[in-house]
Design an enzyme around this catalytic site. Structure first.
Site, PDB file in Angstrom:
ATOM      1  N   HIS A   1       0.849  -1.197   0.000  1.00 47.99           N
ATOM      2  CA  HIS A   1       0.000   0.000   0.000  1.00 47.99           C
ATOM      3  C   HIS A   1       0.878   1.238   0.000  1.00 47.99           C
ATOM      4  O   HIS A   1       2.105   1.130   0.080  1.00 47.99           O
ATOM      5  CB  HIS A   1      -0.922   0.010   1.223  1.00 47.99           C
ATOM      6  CG  HIS A   1      -0.196   0.124   2.543  1.00 47.99           C
ATOM      7  ND1 HIS A   1       0.207  -0.967   3.279  1.00 47.99           N
ATOM      8  CD2 HIS A   1       0.229   1.214   3.248  1.00 47.99           C
ATOM      9  CE1 HIS A   1       0.832  -0.560   4.368  1.00 47.99           C
ATOM     10  NE2 HIS A   1       0.868   0.761   4.381  1.00 47.99           N
TER      11      HIS A   1
ATOM     12  N   HIS B   1      -5.834  -1.959   4.459  1.00 45.99           N
ATOM     13  CA  HIS B   1      -5.740  -0.788   3.581  1.00 45.99           C
ATOM     14  C   HIS B   1      -4.950  -1.140   2.322  1.00 45.99           C
ATOM     15  O   HIS B   1      -4.000  -1.916   2.351  1.00 45.99           O
ATOM     16  CB  HIS B   1      -5.134   0.436   4.267  1.00 45.99           C
ATOM     17  CG  HIS B   1      -3.800   0.224   4.948  1.00 45.99           C
ATOM     18  ND1 HIS B   1      -3.379  -0.971   5.447  1.00 45.99           N
ATOM     19  CD2 HIS B   1      -2.801   1.101   5.208  1.00 45.99           C
ATOM     20  CE1 HIS B   1      -2.187  -0.829   5.986  1.00 45.99           C
ATOM     21  NE2 HIS B   1      -1.804   0.418   5.856  1.00 45.99           N
TER      22      HIS B   1
ATOM     23  N   HIS C   1       4.720   7.392   2.567  1.00 44.16           N
ATOM     24  CA  HIS C   1       5.503   6.160   2.451  1.00 44.16           C
ATOM     25  C   HIS C   1       4.875   5.177   1.478  1.00 44.16           C
ATOM     26  O   HIS C   1       3.683   5.194   1.234  1.00 44.16           O
ATOM     27  CB  HIS C   1       5.707   5.481   3.814  1.00 44.16           C
ATOM     28  CG  HIS C   1       4.465   4.932   4.446  1.00 44.16           C
ATOM     29  ND1 HIS C   1       3.697   5.635   5.331  1.00 44.16           N
ATOM     30  CD2 HIS C   1       3.867   3.721   4.346  1.00 44.16           C
ATOM     31  CE1 HIS C   1       2.679   4.887   5.745  1.00 44.16           C
ATOM     32  NE2 HIS C   1       2.754   3.718   5.157  1.00 44.16           N
TER      33      HIS C   1
ATOM     34  N   HIS D   1       1.317  -0.153  14.928  1.00 44.55           N
ATOM     35  CA  HIS D   1       0.273   0.841  14.713  1.00 44.55           C
ATOM     36  C   HIS D   1      -0.985   0.411  15.469  1.00 44.55           C
ATOM     37  O   HIS D   1      -1.312  -0.776  15.491  1.00 44.55           O
ATOM     38  CB  HIS D   1      -0.132   0.901  13.233  1.00 44.55           C
ATOM     39  CG  HIS D   1       0.893   1.475  12.332  1.00 44.55           C
ATOM     40  ND1 HIS D   1       1.477   2.690  12.529  1.00 44.55           N
ATOM     41  CD2 HIS D   1       1.418   1.000  11.171  1.00 44.55           C
ATOM     42  CE1 HIS D   1       2.316   2.944  11.539  1.00 44.55           C
ATOM     43  NE2 HIS D   1       2.315   1.921  10.715  1.00 44.55           N
TER      44      HIS D   1
ATOM     45  N   TYR E   1       9.395   2.330   9.930  1.00 45.09           N
ATOM     46  CA  TYR E   1       9.510   3.326   8.872  1.00 45.09           C
ATOM     47  C   TYR E   1      10.973   3.690   8.722  1.00 45.09           C
ATOM     48  O   TYR E   1      11.671   3.898   9.725  1.00 45.09           O
ATOM     49  CB  TYR E   1       8.773   4.618   9.227  1.00 45.09           C
ATOM     50  CG  TYR E   1       7.279   4.557   9.146  1.00 45.09           C
ATOM     51  CD1 TYR E   1       6.629   3.991   8.060  1.00 45.09           C
ATOM     52  CD2 TYR E   1       6.508   5.102  10.162  1.00 45.09           C
ATOM     53  CE1 TYR E   1       5.253   3.966   7.995  1.00 45.09           C
ATOM     54  CE2 TYR E   1       5.130   5.086  10.099  1.00 45.09           C
ATOM     55  CZ  TYR E   1       4.506   4.518   9.016  1.00 45.09           C
ATOM     56  OH  TYR E   1       3.147   4.502   8.953  1.00 45.09           O
TER      57      TYR E   1
ATOM     58  N   GLU F   1       8.027   1.658   4.362  1.00 43.95           N
ATOM     59  CA  GLU F   1       7.620   0.892   5.539  1.00 43.95           C
ATOM     60  C   GLU F   1       7.810  -0.585   5.231  1.00 43.95           C
ATOM     61  O   GLU F   1       7.528  -1.038   4.126  1.00 43.95           O
ATOM     62  CB  GLU F   1       6.138   1.163   5.828  1.00 43.95           C
ATOM     63  CG  GLU F   1       5.558   0.308   6.945  1.00 43.95           C
ATOM     64  CD  GLU F   1       4.074   0.580   7.200  1.00 43.95           C
ATOM     65  OE1 GLU F   1       3.332   0.817   6.239  1.00 43.95           O
ATOM     66  OE2 GLU F   1       3.678   0.551   8.375  1.00 43.95           O
TER      67      GLU F   1
HETATM   68 FE   LIG Z   1       1.658   2.016   5.933  1.00 42.67          FE
END
Ligand SMILES: [Fe+2]
Length: 309
Positions: free
Chosen positions: A154, A201, A216, A248, A257, A267
């Protein structure tokens, strides 16, 4: 869910300040496989387990950042339909002929209100993942070189007008909202996490005054142990680490990151949950945004909101 329409992220085109330095990073540190170079000087890569010819393309430029991010769609009919739907919605599109990118079919390119170039395409040559389509092994030696992620997963993009962006992704392209962070007013979104699949996501946006910025690009690993191994490899290679390994709150992924040599953040993560389009979106309030972004520190680092390429 039935996988129709937009299938998944397909490729990202990134600008680097020094091509050789960029090739070394993406090939030897991140551990992608170089699959070609074109007349424009672009260098193409894929992860070891991706089957299509390319997913990461880099070119040398004076400024780092992202040129475009693309999604693969189910077939040519879907590409034509989504192109027409975008036009009917009021989004101008451009057709880029097959072959403009190596081993990649015709692309439909359009700019979204956040200032990013998004592409859709239906065809890209299947070069395989080095394992047979009959009685395959589980992995190859390419899975051991560098960080060696499974796939481009993503991206998170920064720009204005993310409500308009959400409307296009949801109402034209068939994505759904998985999570969002609201600002102090309790209503306006700071960030939105959108999926076209069962992933938590496939693309995300954070509100930002400057258009077209990259926060990112993200690569999937298959275990927390691999995330720690990625951190070791970053340190061995003096990669600038932004934060992590940590977790997260949003999407629950375990993550690091870091920056490529040109300052493009990337990431490497694992986990997160499976999501479905009938699920209610999860909301994070402003007072808990720290835990949403970095669950262990429970505080945002200033770089997360301000450093983009
Ligand atoms: Fe991400």
């Amino acid at each position: 869910m039935a996988m129709t329409g937009v299938l998944r992220p397909g490729h990202v085109a990134i600008r680097v300040l020094d091509l050789e330095e960029g090739i070394n990073h993406y090939k030897n540190v991140l551990g992608l496989i170089e699959t070609g170079r074109d007349k424009q000087g672009r260098v193409y890569f894929k992860t070891w387990d991706e089957r299509d010819h390319n997913s990461v393309i880099i070119r040398e430029a004076d400024q780092a950042g992202i040129d475009f991010f693309a999604f693969k769609v189910a077939d040519k009919a879907t590409l034509d339909k989504l192109d027409a739907d975008l036009n009917a919605y009021g989004v101008k599109t451009e057709r880029i002929p097959a072959g403009e990118m190596l081993e990649t079919g015709e692309r439909v390119r359009f700019e979204i209100p956040s200032g990013h170039q998004i592409e859709l395409y239906a065809d890209k040559t299947d070069v395989g993942n080095g394992m047979a389509y009959v009685n395959p092994d589980p992995w190859t030696q390419d899975a051991e070189r560098g960080i060696a992620p499974i796939r481009l997963d993503h991206c998170l993009l920064y720009g204005p007008d993310i409500e308009k962006v959400q409307d296009i992704f949801v109402n034209v392209l068939g994505f759904y909202l998985v999570e969002h962070v609201v600002l102090e007013d309790g209503e306006t979104d700071l960030g939105i996490w959108l999926s076209c699949s069962t992933k938590a996501h496939d693309i995300a946006f954070v509100r930002h005054p400057e258009p077209g910025k990259l926060h990112h690009i993200s690569f999937l690993l298959d275990s927390w142990e691999k995330v720690l191994r990625a951190a070791d490899i970053m340190s061995m290679n003096k990669v600038s680490i932004d934060i992590g390994p940590t977790r997260h709150g949003i999407t629950r992924g375990t993550t690091i990151y870091a920056f490529d040599p040109s300052g493009n953040r990337f990431e490497t993560f694992c986990g997160g949950y499976q999501s479905y389009p009938d699920w209610k979106p999860i909301k994070w309030t402003w007072d808990e945004v720290g835990a949403g972004i970095f669950y262990h520190d429970r505080a945002l680092n200033e770089r997360f909101l301000s450093v983009v390429s």
